[in-house]
Design a protein around this motif. Sequence first.
Motif, mmCIF file in Angstrom:
data_model
loop_
_atom_site.group_PDB
_atom_site.id
_atom_site.type_symbol
_atom_site.label_atom_id
_atom_site.label_comp_id
_atom_site.label_asym_id
_atom_site.label_seq_id
_atom_site.Cartn_x
_atom_site.Cartn_y
_atom_site.Cartn_z
ATOM 1 N N HIS A 153 0.859 -1.202 0.000
ATOM 2 C CA HIS A 153 0.000 0.000 0.000
ATOM 3 C C HIS A 153 0.892 1.248 0.000
ATOM 4 O O HIS A 153 2.093 1.170 0.299
ATOM 5 C CB HIS A 153 -0.909 0.007 1.241
ATOM 6 C CG HIS A 153 -0.173 -0.102 2.539
ATOM 7 N ND1 HIS A 153 0.583 0.922 3.082
ATOM 8 C CD2 HIS A 153 -0.013 -1.153 3.391
ATOM 9 C CE1 HIS A 153 1.123 0.534 4.211
ATOM 10 N NE2 HIS A 153 0.794 -0.728 4.427
ATOM 11 N N THR A 176 2.780 -0.553 -8.185
ATOM 12 C CA THR A 176 1.836 -1.682 -8.073
ATOM 13 C C THR A 176 1.070 -1.626 -6.756
ATOM 14 O O THR A 176 0.164 -2.402 -6.523
ATOM 15 C CB THR A 176 2.617 -3.012 -8.071
ATOM 16 O OG1 THR A 176 3.523 -2.961 -6.958
ATOM 17 C CG2 THR A 176 3.406 -3.219 -9.347
ATOM 18 N N GLN A 178 -1.437 -0.256 -3.710
ATOM 19 C CA GLN A 178 -2.731 0.432 -3.689
ATOM 20 C C GLN A 178 -2.540 1.796 -3.048
ATOM 21 O O GLN A 178 -1.945 1.890 -1.961
ATOM 22 C CB GLN A 178 -3.750 -0.382 -2.882
ATOM 23 C CG GLN A 178 -4.229 -1.634 -3.617
ATOM 24 C CD GLN A 178 -4.709 -1.342 -5.044
ATOM 25 O OE1 GLN A 178 -5.436 -0.371 -5.290
ATOM 26 N NE2 GLN A 178 -4.255 -2.164 -5.977
ATOM 27 N N GLY A 179 -2.978 2.873 -3.735
ATOM 28 C CA GLY A 179 -2.874 4.195 -3.114
ATOM 29 C C GLY A 179 -1.623 4.951 -3.545
ATOM 30 O O GLY A 179 -0.877 4.516 -4.417
ATOM 31 N N GLY A 219 -1.512 0.928 -8.437
ATOM 32 C CA GLY A 219 -2.710 0.124 -8.632
ATOM 33 C C GLY A 219 -3.244 0.115 -10.043
ATOM 34 O O GLY A 219 -4.189 -0.597 -10.352
#
Length: 418
Positions: A153, A176, A178-179, A219
Amino acid sequence: MEAIHVHGGVSLQGSVRIHGSKNAALPILAATILTKDESIISNCPRISDVYQMLQLLNALGCKVCWEGNGIRVDAGNVTQSKMPTEAITGMRSSLFLMGALLGRNREVVMEYPGGCVIGKRPIDLHLKALEQMGAVFEEKEGRICGKAPEGLHGAEIYWNISSVGATENIILAAVTAQGKTKIHGAAREPEVEHLCRYLLACGGDIEGVGTDCLCISGGKALRGTHYTVPADRIVAGTYVLACLAAGGCVLLEEAPAQQMTSVLELASSMGAEYQKAANGLYVQAPERLQGVRELITLPYPDFPTDLQSVALTAMTGADGECLIEETIFENRFRVVEPLREMGADIRQLDAARVIVRGPTRLEGREVEAVELRGGAALVVAGLIAEGETVVRGCRYIDRGYENICRDLRELGARIYSV
Ligand code: EPZ
């Protein structure tokens, strides 16, 4: 190639093409595993570090093949996350695959890349930042095992040391994750910028490219692309300084002059003239090398640590005393001993500083390279020494120069390898 023989006293004339950049190609090749599509990376240098990176990608499940001076990478089937030991030993750029594999497979197993003669080469910045992004590391039988079971993340990362490799590793992890990931204190080397431009071409979302504050929105699915690696600014800088040391006038085709300001400023201060042209960089050495009082290595855009040994060698032929300070690595004066054996007047003040006094006449000797850029510096010393110089340990030089003998022969040097 085990030994390079150089007959000194010949000034350099002519032109040579500068091959693709090692330090740009390696992180971009690692980045190709972030998409299941094919990528073609053009202008890759044929050097041992690139061959080792291809061996690693192959071991992870990628299909790789050369097409001219480009490499086609099909990363559709990266099933492996465990890197083979033999491919890692002595090659730090395997580290870039840590961030990429955590992003792609959510796990990585690799040997500690280890230090080398120029320094301990710690990886604390890499590990701490990846832990901030959700990775968990443990050591098993001397190997690093990293996992990100929930996936990576975004994180806010603050560095007060400029690390090229850590910046590149976190960029690969962040695209890659998330966020959003923000890196404050990112390295600004051109190779970092080229990695960002490759990822932007793949559909990545990166703001602040070229600055020391990067914001990566992860992401997004990445697609394959075709990217051309820039010419190697350190190889080009090596040949600029070789021309100053040996004398003469050369054209360095495709040299990335806009990324070489600090090297060209030094060349100017030593009396050289240069001209940026559409097809490269002209350099004219002065009749007599002027001395400079001080040279300090610093992160880009200041003078690069990778050219410190070659600059030190050129300074042996310049007037007066120069204080050289190495601020990036703790042990990057290994070339001092062999240069002294050749007749150089160099006093080491402490681990980070030497004073070189010139001009001194160097005598050809049999010397040993123990690392990449120091090896290149010994070849340059051979260009200016009287008689024959034999440089052993050329495998180190092959890591970063496609064929230093071929290149310098094209510039008129009397040099061959056996
Ligand atoms: C890259 O190495 C280059 N290698 C080196 O080129 C180059 O000399 C170096 O950057 C500096 O420009 C490649 O790009 C493959 P760093 P890297 O992390 O990333 C400390 C050559 O000759 N540090 O920028 O390993 C470190 O000890 C090679 O082509 C930490 O303390 O270098 C050093 O003092 C040699 N902790 C400083 O940062 C960390 O986690 C800069 O190193 C990481 C680094």
